[in-house]
Scaffold this motif. Sequence first.
Motif, PDB file in Angstrom:
ATOM      1  N   ALA A  91       3.887   2.817 -36.796  1.00  0.00           N
ATOM      2  CA  ALA A  91       2.647   3.603 -36.771  1.00  0.00           C
ATOM      3  C   ALA A  91       1.578   2.953 -37.644  1.00  0.00           C
ATOM      4  O   ALA A  91       0.407   2.865 -37.258  1.00  0.00           O
ATOM      5  N   ARG A  92       1.983   2.484 -38.819  1.00  0.00           N
ATOM      6  CA  ARG A  92       1.016   1.827 -39.708  1.00  0.00           C
ATOM      7  C   ARG A  92       0.491   0.532 -39.109  1.00  0.00           C
ATOM      8  O   ARG A  92      -0.689   0.203 -39.246  1.00  0.00           O
ATOM      9  N   ARG A  93       1.363  -0.212 -38.479  1.00  0.00           N
ATOM     10  CA  ARG A  93       0.905  -1.453 -37.838  1.00  0.00           C
ATOM     11  C   ARG A  93      -0.072  -1.150 -36.720  1.00  0.00           C
ATOM     12  O   ARG A  93      -1.089  -1.839 -36.571  1.00  0.00           O
ATOM     13  N   ARG A  97      -3.945  -2.375 -36.590  1.00  0.00           N
ATOM     14  CA  ARG A  97      -4.530  -3.085 -35.446  1.00  0.00           C
ATOM     15  C   ARG A  97      -5.775  -2.368 -34.948  1.00  0.00           C
ATOM     16  O   ARG A  97      -6.805  -2.994 -34.663  1.00  0.00           O
ATOM     17  N   ALA A  98      -5.701  -1.039 -34.853  1.00  0.00           N
ATOM     18  CA  ALA A  98      -6.849  -0.265 -34.385  1.00  0.00           C
ATOM     19  C   ALA A  98      -8.015  -0.387 -35.357  1.00  0.00           C
ATOM     20  O   ALA A  98      -9.170  -0.521 -34.940  1.00  0.00           O
ATOM     21  N   GLU A  99      -7.717  -0.339 -36.661  1.00  0.00           N
ATOM     22  CA  GLU A  99      -8.775  -0.480 -37.653  1.00  0.00           C
ATOM     23  C   GLU A  99      -9.413  -1.856 -37.599  1.00  0.00           C
ATOM     24  O   GLU A  99     -10.636  -1.988 -37.732  1.00  0.00           O
ATOM     25  N   ARG A 100      -8.597  -2.899 -37.403  1.00  0.00           N
ATOM     26  CA  ARG A 100      -9.161  -4.250 -37.283  1.00  0.00           C
ATOM     27  C   ARG A 100     -10.055  -4.352 -36.052  1.00  0.00           C
ATOM     28  O   ARG A 100     -11.127  -4.963 -36.103  1.00  0.00           O
ATOM     29  N   GLU A 127       4.666  -2.468 -47.502  1.00  0.00           N
ATOM     30  CA  GLU A 127       5.022  -2.703 -46.108  1.00  0.00           C
ATOM     31  C   GLU A 127       4.552  -4.070 -45.609  1.00  0.00           C
ATOM     32  O   GLU A 127       5.257  -4.722 -44.866  1.00  0.00           O
ATOM     33  N   PHE A 128       3.352  -4.479 -46.013  1.00  0.00           N
ATOM     34  CA  PHE A 128       2.750  -5.649 -45.385  1.00  0.00           C
ATOM     35  C   PHE A 128       2.485  -6.819 -46.323  1.00  0.00           C
ATOM     36  O   PHE A 128       2.218  -7.916 -45.872  1.00  0.00           O
ATOM     37  N   GLY A 129       2.525  -6.624 -47.625  1.00  0.00           N
ATOM     38  CA  GLY A 129       2.210  -7.685 -48.576  1.00  0.00           C
ATOM     39  C   GLY A 129       3.430  -8.502 -48.945  1.00  0.00           C
ATOM     40  O   GLY A 129       4.451  -8.505 -48.259  1.00  0.00           O
TER      41      GLY A 129
END
Length: 195
Positions: A91-93, A97-100, A127-129
């Motif tokens: 969901a976060r990914r 993507r939507a925010e980008r 999660e992503f760093g």
Amino acid sequence: MRLFRPTGADRDDAALLRAVAKGDAEALGVLYDRHAGWLHARLTRRCADPETVREVLQDTFVTVWRSAGTHRGGEAGGWLWVIAGRRLVDARRAQARAERADEQGRRDHGPAAVAPSAEERVLAGLEFGDVGAALDRISPELREVLRATVVDGLTTRETAQLLGIPEGTVKTRAMRARRELRLELGRIAPLGGTA
């Protein structure tokens, strides 16, 4: 089709999941009632957006409905948390993507985006760093103990109950997980290296 009647030995998670695997929606309801509360609480600690938490919780139990036959028996808590955690990452990914895409579309005009809170930045880093990348490199059994004790703030006893392992194993795995995480972080972002 026999509907699930939780009596005697059938009250355990394994029996519920066997019934769900056979298509018993009532058993799924019992499993949901038993586990949705603590899953919601843990998801809320990792995600401030209540709508995302609700969607992830729903996706978790849809996945349980579809894959109950893959559970290997015993308590379902750890298995459910792995599913929920993966759904939250997905969901976060998707949100990222939507925010980008939104940002790309309004790059030269439109209001500036609101800066994320400190908590959101920390959780995104997990999660992503570099920390998320290092966590992905350690074994799953160590990662789940570290997430439960550090990220979710559970006690050793709570973690042991959640994962269905002895408290001593939780302590040992937590020590090993921290050591391996430090090694992986050193490989990803060595101290004194260039940025």
